[in-house]
Design an enzyme around this catalytic site. Sequence first.
Site, PDB file in Angstrom:
ATOM      1  N   HIS A 135      35.760  49.194  48.673  1.00 23.83           N
ATOM      2  CA  HIS A 135      37.120  48.882  48.238  1.00 23.83           C
ATOM      3  C   HIS A 135      37.923  50.188  48.315  1.00 23.83           C
ATOM      4  O   HIS A 135      37.359  51.271  48.162  1.00 23.83           O
ATOM      5  CB  HIS A 135      37.016  48.394  46.788  1.00 23.83           C
ATOM      6  CG  HIS A 135      38.273  47.865  46.187  1.00 23.83           C
ATOM      7  ND1 HIS A 135      39.283  48.681  45.724  1.00 23.83           N
ATOM      8  CD2 HIS A 135      38.682  46.597  45.934  1.00 23.83           C
ATOM      9  CE1 HIS A 135      40.249  47.937  45.209  1.00 23.83           C
ATOM     10  NE2 HIS A 135      39.914  46.667  45.329  1.00 23.83           N
ATOM     11  N   ASP A 212      30.096  51.605  42.271  1.00 20.87           N
ATOM     12  CA  ASP A 212      31.254  50.764  41.974  1.00 20.87           C
ATOM     13  C   ASP A 212      30.704  49.378  41.608  1.00 20.87           C
ATOM     14  O   ASP A 212      30.294  48.612  42.476  1.00 20.87           O
ATOM     15  CB  ASP A 212      32.147  50.713  43.218  1.00 20.87           C
ATOM     16  CG  ASP A 212      33.264  49.684  43.093  1.00 20.87           C
ATOM     17  OD1 ASP A 212      33.258  48.887  42.136  1.00 20.87           O
ATOM     18  OD2 ASP A 212      34.140  49.670  43.982  1.00 20.87           O
ATOM     19  N   GLN A 215      32.298  44.218  41.125  1.00 21.20           N
ATOM     20  CA  GLN A 215      31.886  42.837  41.410  1.00 21.20           C
ATOM     21  C   GLN A 215      30.514  42.519  40.814  1.00 21.20           C
ATOM     22  O   GLN A 215      30.256  41.383  40.425  1.00 21.20           O
ATOM     23  CB  GLN A 215      31.834  42.594  42.928  1.00 21.20           C
ATOM     24  CG  GLN A 215      33.182  42.687  43.618  1.00 21.20           C
ATOM     25  CD  GLN A 215      34.168  41.634  43.140  1.00 21.20           C
ATOM     26  OE1 GLN A 215      33.794  40.540  42.718  1.00 21.20           O
ATOM     27  NE2 GLN A 215      35.455  41.957  43.191  1.00 21.20           N
ATOM     28  N   LYS A 238      37.097  41.410  35.708  1.00 21.80           N
ATOM     29  CA  LYS A 238      36.230  40.689  36.643  1.00 21.80           C
ATOM     30  C   LYS A 238      35.177  39.873  35.882  1.00 21.80           C
ATOM     31  O   LYS A 238      34.427  39.112  36.469  1.00 21.80           O
ATOM     32  CB  LYS A 238      35.490  41.662  37.565  1.00 21.80           C
ATOM     33  CG  LYS A 238      36.358  42.693  38.258  1.00 21.80           C
ATOM     34  CD  LYS A 238      37.086  42.132  39.446  1.00 21.80           C
ATOM     35  CE  LYS A 238      37.759  43.260  40.223  1.00 21.80           C
ATOM     36  NZ  LYS A 238      38.693  42.771  41.219  1.00 21.80           N
ATOM     37  N   CYS A 376      41.918  44.861  49.911  1.00 18.02           N
ATOM     38  CA  CYS A 376      41.791  46.297  49.592  1.00 18.02           C
ATOM     39  C   CYS A 376      40.551  46.888  50.267  1.00 18.02           C
ATOM     40  O   CYS A 376      39.849  47.717  49.689  1.00 18.02           O
ATOM     41  CB  CYS A 376      41.734  46.546  48.091  1.00 18.02           C
ATOM     42  SG  CYS A 376      43.221  46.063  47.237  1.00 18.02           S
TER      43      CYS A 376
HETATM   44  N1  PLP Z   1      35.895  47.896  43.532  1.00 13.53           N
HETATM   45  C1  PLP Z   1      35.692  46.633  43.873  1.00 13.53           C
HETATM   46  C2  PLP Z   1      34.445  46.272  44.624  1.00 13.53           C
HETATM   47  C3  PLP Z   1      36.612  45.650  43.504  1.00 13.53           C
HETATM   48  O1  PLP Z   1      36.394  44.384  43.847  1.00 13.53           O
HETATM   49  C4  PLP Z   1      37.761  46.033  42.780  1.00 13.53           C
HETATM   50  C5  PLP Z   1      38.790  45.037  42.449  1.00 13.53           C
HETATM   51  O2  PLP Z   1      39.061  44.142  43.212  1.00 13.53           O
HETATM   52  C6  PLP Z   1      37.923  47.376  42.428  1.00 13.53           C
HETATM   53  C7  PLP Z   1      36.968  48.281  42.820  1.00 13.53           C
HETATM   54  C8  PLP Z   1      39.095  47.847  41.647  1.00 13.53           C
HETATM   55  O3  PLP Z   1      39.109  47.283  40.375  1.00 13.53           O
HETATM   56  P1  PLP Z   1      40.356  47.527  39.407  1.00 13.53           P
HETATM   57  O4  PLP Z   1      41.565  47.143  40.206  1.00 13.53           O
HETATM   58  O5  PLP Z   1      40.115  46.616  38.242  1.00 13.53           O
HETATM   59  O6  PLP Z   1      40.373  48.959  39.031  1.00 13.53           O
END
Ligand code: PLP
Length: 418
Positions: A135, A212, A215, A238, A376
């Site tokens: 992401h 990260d 998910q 999430k 993203c």
């Molecule tokens: N990493 C992953 C794999 C994600 O799916 C997301 C959100 O869609 C994020 C990071 C970023 O999360 P946040 O926008 O809650 O900081």
Amino acid sequence: MSEVQQPTPTMPTFDADRVRSDFPILLEALPSGRRLVYLDNAATTQKPLAVIAASDDYYRHANANVHRAIHTLSQRATQQYEGARDKIAGFLGAGSRDEIVFTGGTTDGINLVAQCYARPRLGPGDEILVTELEHHSNIVPWQMVAEATGAEVVVVPIGDDGSVSLEDFKAKLSERTTIAAFAHISNSLGTVLPVADMISAAHDAGAVTLIDGAQAVAHSPVDVEALDADFYAISAHKLFGPTGFGALYGKRALLESMPPYQGGGDMIETVSFSGTTYNDVPYKFEAGTPNIAGAAAFGAAIDYVNALDLNAVFEHEHELLARATAAMQDIEGLRIIGTAPGKAGIISFVMDGIHAHDIGTLLDESGIAIRTGHHCAMPVMERFDVAATARVSFAAYNTAEDVDALIQGLGSIQRIFG
Ligand code: PLP
């Protein structure tokens, strides 16, 4: 048609309708009178009544600042805020509550590690290892730090099925790798990465790891100690919790070795113009009045998921994934992007001659909410040579009926455009 392993579709045994009844927004009829089919859970999940009530309860009965006053409301606020830390530590399998830093979410947690762990340690010749499926939140903070320090971002490629092979990961590790940062589960492809082996390989090369987990917390069991992760970042929203709140797990010794992220109230021990000393971890990283209602609501979300049988939830999501995958493979001109074995309940796809946004708009007219775009994860789109994909993603409250509505909707779109 894509070559996806085809588990036999079975009838769900998990009572998703009962779970659904806990989520007020899912029970609202749409203006069209249709039932909402919400399949955009990888973007954010809906909130059960218990989470909404916890936020409401905090403002009605506990609103005060934390840690600072001795009056009753402040004690209640502190209890709810710190109580959430205990729940999150337990949920993630952290050895100590002090290893849980409250953040604004996964993005915030990754930026904290990039700025406070990596930046002071990096210099020209050092490397930051990421994978191609990350992401943007797990790419851009590293690019920023690389630009500031002269370090280099090195990328592990993904295979045609969207998988990350341990061999490719190991091949990119070197004694120059300072930190390896990678997703536990890809939001755009559903790939589950071999994180335990990747962490172990990174450690063998002398690198620290950041996972990260945005998910993964929603789609698989997580135990940071069993994984031996150095840092693990999550977002509350999430996992049925509030937006703009999350947590960063960090091993105590690493957190203690890091300078603070921001300066301000609560993160200090003493302040004078001759010098300031900092609070202990994790408070050193929590400057200013925090999102107390967010913590209280996330605590309620963790109670909520703990009360569900999580293994049954994951099995249920896999049944929905199998049912949807099998039916989508029968739709002419539909191609699933991301077919790694053992993937989580996320399906990205494209349809010949139909833009992803048109798929999303037409499904929305039938009350079916999916996500379209680059998710993203622009490098993933580039890797698969597509401008955008349509993506469906499942949660505990989705039902076989939701999947069937999706398939019917996609079938109609195919007939209109095909
Ligand atoms: N990493 C992953 C794999 C994600 O799916 C997301 C959100 O869609 C994020 C990071 C970023 O999360 P946040 O926008 O809650 O900081």
